[in-house]
Design a protein around this motif. Sequence first.
Motif, PDB file in Angstrom:
ATOM      1  N   THR A  24      49.696 -23.861 -65.733  1.00 33.24           N
ATOM      2  CA  THR A  24      50.386 -25.567 -66.228  1.00 33.24           C
ATOM      3  C   THR A  24      51.639 -25.215 -66.650  1.00 33.24           C
ATOM      4  N   GLU A  25      52.216 -24.448 -67.066  1.00 34.90           N
ATOM      5  CA  GLU A  25      53.307 -23.958 -67.291  1.00 34.90           C
ATOM      6  C   GLU A  25      54.124 -24.236 -65.947  1.00 34.90           C
ATOM      7  N   LEU A  26      54.134 -24.390 -65.200  1.00 38.89           N
ATOM      8  CA  LEU A  26      54.532 -24.578 -63.548  1.00 38.89           C
ATOM      9  C   LEU A  26      54.390 -25.954 -63.153  1.00 38.89           C
ATOM     10  N   ARG A  27      53.524 -26.626 -63.528  1.00 39.86           N
ATOM     11  CA  ARG A  27      53.250 -27.635 -63.518  1.00 39.86           C
ATOM     12  C   ARG A  27      54.278 -29.016 -64.739  1.00 39.86           C
ATOM     13  N   GLU A  28      54.495 -28.560 -65.476  1.00 39.71           N
ATOM     14  CA  GLU A  28      55.268 -29.088 -66.442  1.00 39.71           C
ATOM     15  C   GLU A  28      56.407 -29.247 -66.423  1.00 39.71           C
ATOM     16  N   HIS A  29      56.562 -27.595 -65.953  1.00 38.92           N
ATOM     17  CA  HIS A  29      58.710 -27.571 -65.839  1.00 38.92           C
ATOM     18  C   HIS A  29      58.647 -28.336 -64.283  1.00 38.92           C
ATOM     19  N   THR A  30      57.787 -28.378 -63.401  1.00 36.18           N
ATOM     20  CA  THR A  30      58.129 -28.420 -62.324  1.00 36.18           C
ATOM     21  C   THR A  30      58.427 -30.037 -62.441  1.00 36.18           C
ATOM     22  N   ALA A  31      57.585 -31.140 -62.958  1.00 32.90           N
ATOM     23  CA  ALA A  31      57.308 -32.716 -63.803  1.00 32.90           C
ATOM     24  C   ALA A  31      58.813 -32.284 -64.385  1.00 32.90           C
ATOM     25  N   ALA A  32      59.228 -31.935 -65.207  1.00 36.05           N
ATOM     26  CA  ALA A  32      60.561 -31.497 -66.180  1.00 36.05           C
ATOM     27  C   ALA A  32      61.451 -32.161 -65.047  1.00 36.05           C
ATOM     28  N   GLU A  33      61.484 -30.801 -63.796  1.00 34.91           N
ATOM     29  CA  GLU A  33      62.628 -30.925 -62.817  1.00 34.91           C
ATOM     30  C   GLU A  33      62.798 -32.333 -62.158  1.00 34.91           C
ATOM     31  N   LEU A  34      62.208 -33.248 -61.422  1.00 34.63           N
ATOM     32  CA  LEU A  34      61.790 -33.847 -61.376  1.00 34.63           C
ATOM     33  C   LEU A  34      62.921 -35.292 -61.116  1.00 34.63           C
ATOM     34  N   PRO A  35      63.528 -35.749 -60.197  1.00 30.96           N
ATOM     35  CA  PRO A  35      64.820 -36.242 -60.836  1.00 30.96           C
ATOM     36  C   PRO A  35      63.965 -38.164 -60.909  1.00 30.96           C
ATOM     37  N   TRP A  36      64.284 -38.534 -61.868  1.00 27.60           N
ATOM     38  CA  TRP A  36      64.717 -39.983 -62.395  1.00 27.60           C
ATOM     39  C   TRP A  36      65.359 -40.983 -61.042  1.00 27.60           C
ATOM     40  N   ARG A  37      65.076 -42.160 -61.851  1.00 28.81           N
ATOM     41  CA  ARG A  37      65.903 -42.993 -60.776  1.00 28.81           C
ATOM     42  C   ARG A  37      65.799 -44.092 -61.551  1.00 28.81           C
ATOM     43  N   THR A  38      66.611 -45.277 -60.859  1.00 31.51           N
ATOM     44  CA  THR A  38      66.803 -46.169 -61.361  1.00 31.51           C
ATOM     45  C   THR A  38      66.508 -47.480 -60.450  1.00 31.51           C
ATOM     46  N   ILE A  39      65.856 -47.996 -61.122  1.00 31.38           N
ATOM     47  CA  ILE A  39      65.557 -49.148 -59.932  1.00 31.38           C
ATOM     48  C   ILE A  39      65.729 -50.646 -60.306  1.00 31.38           C
ATOM     49  N   VAL A  40      66.260 -51.005 -59.438  1.00 33.22           N
ATOM     50  CA  VAL A  40      66.721 -53.235 -59.661  1.00 33.22           C
ATOM     51  C   VAL A  40      65.414 -53.922 -59.589  1.00 33.22           C
ATOM     52  N   TRP A  41      65.555 -54.607 -59.994  1.00 30.41           N
ATOM     53  CA  TRP A  41      64.350 -55.785 -60.298  1.00 30.41           C
ATOM     54  C   TRP A  41      64.845 -57.141 -59.363  1.00 30.41           C
ATOM     55  N   ASP A  42      64.056 -58.171 -58.665  1.00 28.87           N
ATOM     56  CA  ASP A  42      64.886 -58.926 -57.971  1.00 28.87           C
ATOM     57  C   ASP A  42      64.507 -60.138 -59.696  1.00 28.87           C
ATOM     58  N   ASP A  43      65.697 -61.225 -59.208  1.00 23.95           N
ATOM     59  CA  ASP A  43      65.114 -61.838 -60.386  1.00 23.95           C
ATOM     60  C   ASP A  43      65.854 -63.463 -59.604  1.00 23.95           C
ATOM     61  N   PRO A  44      64.818 -64.750 -59.786  1.00 22.28           N
ATOM     62  CA  PRO A  44      65.090 -66.101 -59.969  1.00 22.28           C
ATOM     63  C   PRO A  44      66.904 -66.334 -60.654  1.00 22.28           C
ATOM     64  N   VAL A  45      67.527 -65.636 -61.504  1.00 21.92           N
ATOM     65  CA  VAL A  45      69.427 -65.992 -61.965  1.00 21.92           C
ATOM     66  C   VAL A  45      69.958 -65.955 -60.925  1.00 21.92           C
ATOM     67  N   ASN A  46      69.938 -64.527 -60.449  1.00 19.70           N
ATOM     68  CA  ASN A  46      71.506 -63.643 -60.488  1.00 19.70           C
ATOM     69  C   ASN A  46      71.376 -64.019 -58.541  1.00 19.70           C
ATOM     70  N   LEU A  47      72.437 -64.303 -57.509  1.00 18.87           N
ATOM     71  CA  LEU A  47      73.062 -64.772 -56.647  1.00 18.87           C
ATOM     72  C   LEU A  47      72.772 -63.742 -55.985  1.00 18.87           C
ATOM     73  N   MET A  48      72.799 -63.521 -54.977  1.00 21.48           N
ATOM     74  CA  MET A  48      72.875 -62.324 -53.497  1.00 21.48           C
ATOM     75  C   MET A  48      74.033 -61.513 -53.723  1.00 21.48           C
ATOM     76  N   SER A  49      74.851 -62.488 -53.776  1.00 21.07           N
ATOM     77  CA  SER A  49      76.611 -62.280 -53.390  1.00 21.07           C
ATOM     78  C   SER A  49      77.233 -61.751 -54.536  1.00 21.07           C
ATOM     79  N   TYR A  50      76.497 -61.716 -56.308  1.00 23.03           N
ATOM     80  CA  TYR A  50      76.749 -60.647 -57.939  1.00 23.03           C
ATOM     81  C   TYR A  50      75.872 -59.909 -57.181  1.00 23.03           C
TER      82      TYR A  50
END
Length: 110
Positions: A24-50
Amino acid sequence: MRVPSGSLSCQAGSVTSTLEQHDTELREHTAAELPWRTIVWDDPVNLMSYVSYVFRSYFGYPREEAERLMLQVHTEGRAVVANGNREAMERHVQAMHGYGLQATVSRAET
């Protein structure tokens, strides 16, 4: 030397319990080490060039990579633009919000 059967089961139970706790401790430790990510989502406002401009100016991506990520946002609805520790990804999300882009933090999948 014979060990009484009662003592053996107690020790075996203790070993099993210790192994389960370790797993259990190993699974929790491994999960804590997983990297995080930044996700950018599509929207109807911003231009693709921007969006491409933001990826180049904030993340320092070369034009080709910024455009590839921008097209992924446009066509797939989202793109992972950064990976790392949670605090850094939260800073990136706040920066994207400052640029007017929709972004979230997510734990990277295994």
